[in-house]
Each structure stands twice: as structure tokens, then as C-alpha cells.
Design a protein around this motif. Structure first.
Motif, PDB file in Angstrom:
ATOM      1  N   GLN A  55      47.322  36.912  30.141  1.00 50.90           N
ATOM      2  CA  GLN A  55      48.692  36.523  30.443  1.00 50.90           C
ATOM      3  C   GLN A  55      48.785  35.046  30.076  1.00 50.90           C
ATOM      4  N   GLY A  56      49.345  34.771  28.913  1.00 49.73           N
ATOM      5  CA  GLY A  56      49.353  33.398  28.418  1.00 49.73           C
ATOM      6  C   GLY A  56      47.923  32.950  28.171  1.00 49.73           C
ATOM      7  N   SER A  57      47.535  31.829  28.795  1.00 51.91           N
ATOM      8  CA  SER A  57      46.163  31.335  28.632  1.00 51.91           C
ATOM      9  C   SER A  57      45.244  31.808  29.751  1.00 51.91           C
ATOM     10  N   THR A  58      45.733  32.689  30.602  1.00 49.83           N
ATOM     11  CA  THR A  58      44.932  33.197  31.726  1.00 49.83           C
ATOM     12  C   THR A  58      44.346  34.560  31.384  1.00 49.83           C
ATOM     13  N   VAL A  59      43.039  34.692  31.561  1.00 50.76           N
ATOM     14  CA  VAL A  59      42.384  35.989  31.449  1.00 50.76           C
ATOM     15  C   VAL A  59      42.421  36.615  32.836  1.00 50.76           C
ATOM     16  N   ALA A  93      30.678  37.173  33.026  1.00 49.38           N
ATOM     17  CA  ALA A  93      29.879  37.938  32.059  1.00 49.38           C
ATOM     18  C   ALA A  93      30.741  38.428  30.895  1.00 49.38           C
ATOM     19  N   TRP A  94      31.959  38.905  31.193  1.00 49.69           N
ATOM     20  CA  TRP A  94      32.849  39.389  30.134  1.00 49.69           C
ATOM     21  C   TRP A  94      33.231  38.248  29.196  1.00 49.69           C
ATOM     22  N   LEU A  95      33.595  37.101  29.761  1.00 49.36           N
ATOM     23  CA  LEU A  95      33.968  35.948  28.937  1.00 49.36           C
ATOM     24  C   LEU A  95      32.816  35.527  28.031  1.00 49.36           C
ATOM     25  N   GLN A  96      31.605  35.513  28.570  1.00 45.43           N
ATOM     26  CA  GLN A  96      30.441  35.136  27.772  1.00 45.43           C
ATOM     27  C   GLN A  96      30.161  36.168  26.676  1.00 45.43           C
ATOM     28  N   ALA A  97      30.257  37.443  27.009  1.00 43.45           N
ATOM     29  CA  ALA A  97      29.963  38.505  26.043  1.00 43.45           C
ATOM     30  C   ALA A  97      30.980  38.551  24.914  1.00 43.45           C
ATOM     31  N   HIS A  98      32.204  38.133  25.188  1.00 42.99           N
ATOM     32  CA  HIS A  98      33.265  38.236  24.183  1.00 42.99           C
ATOM     33  C   HIS A  98      33.659  36.883  23.589  1.00 42.99           C
ATOM     34  N   VAL A 100      35.433  34.519  24.651  1.00 47.71           N
ATOM     35  CA  VAL A 100      36.879  34.340  24.774  1.00 47.71           C
ATOM     36  C   VAL A 100      37.145  33.085  25.589  1.00 47.71           C
ATOM     37  N   PRO A 101      37.814  32.115  24.967  1.00 52.22           N
ATOM     38  CA  PRO A 101      38.168  30.929  25.756  1.00 52.22           C
ATOM     39  C   PRO A 101      39.328  31.255  26.696  1.00 52.22           C
TER      40      PRO A 101
END
Length: 128
Positions: A55-59, A93-98, A100-101
Motif C-alpha cells: 500500500q504505497g511504500s508500506t509492505v 524474512a519475506w523482505l530479505q528473501a525478496h 523488497v525495499p
């Protein structure tokens, strides 16, 4: 050896189908609000994330709880402090694996109640 060959009991298959329905409805709900769904049912050694959206810059890591009745309490009640802490670890973990900033990460819960009539969705933002 006897069985259906699927490896899952009929009760498990019914619960899985209910969960799949809830996740599909929750994804549609998020998309209708303008979120971009990035991932569904992501698994790692620490557990599973039902939905990941932006949502915008928010994961947004979204836990989906689907129930047919309130017999076992409101669906949101299933997200305990321990569950919320695990969701925060899974988000990292998801952010690191993908790779994604994200300027921000938020944990949401979408409760889906199905039964008689149309499904009812309740979306709680920032539960953890």
C-alpha cells in the motif's frame, strides 16, 4: 494401506477449502482498496504468510482468519501476541528473501465470516 490417496482427511480438506476461500476474498478486498498483492501463501522454515501486499511504500503482511461461526470466538482472537511476533519475524524474512525495499511494514488481519448470506470481512490495520 488404505486411504484416499490425497494424504489429507476430509475435515482437513474442508478447512483448507474454507481457508482458500477466505484468502481469495481477502486478496480481492485488498485489491479493491488499491493494494497491490505481492505474494500469497509464502512459506519458509519459520512459518507461512497468508498475503503480502503493498500500500504505497508500506509492505503489508496480512493474516487471514476465516470462520463459519463465532463458536470458537471472533477470528481476530486467533492472532495472539505470539502469533503477532511470529508474523513480524516472517515479514523480515519475506523482505530479505525478496529484496523488497519498504519504507514501512505493517501487520494486518482480515477476518472473514462465511455462512448464511454474503461473506463479511473485517480488516484490522496495524495489529502488531
Amino acid at each position: 494401506m488404505t486411504g484416499t490417496g490425497s494424504g489429507a482427511s476430509p475435515g482437513h480438506r474442508v478447512r483448507r477449502a474454507l481457508g482458500d476461500l477466505g484468502e481469495r476474498l481477502a486478496a480481492q478486498h485488498l485489491q479493491a482498496l488499491g493494494y497491490e498483492v505481492l505474494d500469497r501463501n509464502w512459506r519458509c522454515g519459520q512459518g507461512e504468510i497468508d498475503l503480502v501486499a503493498r500500500q504505497g511504500s508500506t509492505v503489508v503482511v496480512c493474516e487471514v482468519k476465516t470462520r463459519r461461526s463465532s463458536r470458537y470466538g471472533h477470528p481476530h482472537e486467533a492472532v495472539t501476541r505470539a502469533k503477532a511476533a511470529r508474523l513480524r519475524r516472517l515479514a523480515v524474512a519475506w523482505l530479505q528473501a525478496h529484496d523488497v525495499p519498504a519504507a514501512r511494514v505493517r501487520i494486518d488481519v482480515v477476518a472473514v465470516r462465511v455462512g448464511h448470506g454474503d461473506p463479511v470481512l473485517e480488516h484490522l490495520r496495524g495489529v502488531a
